[in-house]
Design a protein around this motif. Structure first.
Motif, PDB file in Angstrom:
ATOM      1  N   HIS A 175       0.850  -1.195   0.000  1.00  0.00           N
ATOM      2  CA  HIS A 175       0.000   0.000   0.000  1.00  0.00           C
ATOM      3  C   HIS A 175       0.884   1.243   0.000  1.00  0.00           C
ATOM      4  O   HIS A 175       2.039   1.209   0.395  1.00  0.00           O
ATOM      5  CB  HIS A 175      -1.019  -0.007   1.142  1.00  0.00           C
ATOM      6  N   HIS A 224       2.373   4.998   0.721  1.00  0.00           N
ATOM      7  CA  HIS A 224       2.681   5.942   1.797  1.00  0.00           C
ATOM      8  C   HIS A 224       3.189   7.210   1.143  1.00  0.00           C
ATOM      9  O   HIS A 224       3.927   7.144   0.160  1.00  0.00           O
ATOM     10  CB  HIS A 224       3.762   5.390   2.722  1.00  0.00           C
ATOM     11  N   HIS A 242      -0.381   7.121   5.578  1.00  0.00           N
ATOM     12  CA  HIS A 242      -0.579   5.725   5.143  1.00  0.00           C
ATOM     13  C   HIS A 242      -1.895   5.624   4.384  1.00  0.00           C
ATOM     14  O   HIS A 242      -2.888   6.225   4.792  1.00  0.00           O
ATOM     15  CB  HIS A 242      -0.665   4.796   6.354  1.00  0.00           C
ATOM     16  N   HIS A 246       3.471  -2.244   6.830  1.00  0.00           N
ATOM     17  CA  HIS A 246       3.963  -0.866   6.654  1.00  0.00           C
ATOM     18  C   HIS A 246       5.474  -0.776   6.552  1.00  0.00           C
ATOM     19  O   HIS A 246       6.053   0.287   6.780  1.00  0.00           O
ATOM     20  CB  HIS A 246       3.454   0.052   7.782  1.00  0.00           C
TER      21      HIS A 246
HETATM   22 CU   LIG Z   1       1.205   1.793   5.969  1.00  0.00          CU
END
Ligand SMILES: [Cu+2]
Length: 145
Positions: A68, A70, A100, A128
């Motif tokens: 994902h 950022h 995020h 993350h």
């Molecule tokens: Cu993240």
């Protein structure tokens, strides 16, 4: 003792700079679709995230070759700055300088104060953490009127 410490650092340092443990497609690219370095814009600023060579998946999704987005705002490039090595190894913080998009979003509209701002996109894995190799965009500087 010195020799042992040196050995430990030799073992750790390459890992820290290589990103986390989730492999990326090293040919993947993340990029700004609608902004270029040096652009002058007005707030609110819409930022569209581009990704090729890998797929977007929500945070927490353990799926090969996904991650994902950022957005790093007004901070040193990924891997640099005080916590740079830790971020590569353990993940990105979540604050005003690190947004995020854990829902799998591919754009955002930001209120930015007048002046110059730096932006960089970083793909992160389910937890993350930047991939190994990290997938990052160039750092662009924009001016908000
Ligand atoms: Cu993240």
């Amino acid at each position: 003792m010195k020799a042992i410490l040196a050995t430990v650092f030799c073992l750790l340092a390459p890992l820290a700079w290589a990103g986390g443990e989730t492999p990326s497609n090293p040919d993947a690219e993340v990029y700004f679709v609608n902004l270029s370095d040096g652009d002058t814009v007005t707030s609110p600023v819409t930022v569209v995230f581009g990704l090729r060579g890998m797929g977007v998946a929500p945070a927490g999704t353990e799926k090969e070759n996904t991650g994902h987005h950022h957005l790093l705002i007004d901070r040193p490039p990924l891997g640099q700055g005080e916590d740079g090595a830790d971020e590569l190894a353990y993940g990105l913080p979540a604050d005003d300088n690190h947004l995020h998009f854990g829902g799998g979003q591919t754009e955002v509209t930001l209120e930015l104060a007048p002046g110059t701002h730096t932006l960089q996109l970083v793909l992160g894995d389910a937890d993350h953490v930047p991939h190994a190799t990290p997938i990052v965009s160039e750092v662009i500087t924009i001016t908000v009127e």
